[in-house]
Scaffold this motif. Sequence first.
Motif: not given
Length: 168
Positions: A6-9, A22, A24-26, A29-30
């Motif tokens: 899914g989308d982190v938003h 967690r 980690d290094r995302v 980019l968002v």
Amino acid sequence: MDVRQGDVHALPLEDHSVDRARIDRVLHLVADPTAALAELRRVLRPTGRAVLAQPDWETLAVDPGSVATNLAFNRFVCDRIVPNPVIGRQLARIAADVGLTVTSIEADVQLLHDFTTADELLGLTRNAHRAVEAGRLTRRAADTWLADLATGPFLAAFTLFRVTVSAA
Ligand SMILES: C[S@@+](CC[C@H](N)C(=O)[O-])C[C@H]1O[C@@H](n2cnc3c(N)ncnc32)[C@H](O)[C@@H]1O
């Protein structure tokens, strides 16, 4: 194991349903790191905890080669390539802003000793060429810098921030 994409938003998860998370290094980019952390806050249980890890692209230092070109490369990457280049240093503040409790902040320097590995991870060649195309580095400066970096011994260092948070 239940794996969902899914989308982190807009995580495909119920409110207060997650014990541990967690990221980690995302977040570099968002589109909206604050909204993403608010979404983390939404899905964490009151006893939930999370660890967030992000590099700080402004801190990238490489050797050998021109320091001025290193700095120009960093400026270009932060201005034009990475949407949220300094999210590492901002993590704890934004987490607190969205109602998470910050339980620890750590900052480590990550070291890479191999040019080929660093080039793959950090896009040194790719982004130096983009900087030339964008008029932010001369072809000569970029080619000289990359040739110097490829002539060992090589070192790259950057700061990695790690923040742990709880929902309580
Ligand atoms: C550098 S990788 C992170 C690697 C991974 N977290 C790890 O620990 O190895 C960046 C990841 O962020 C994901 N990503 C970028 N934007 C995203 C978003 N809006 N929602 C969810 N994932 C996203 C990309 O698909 C990619 O897999």
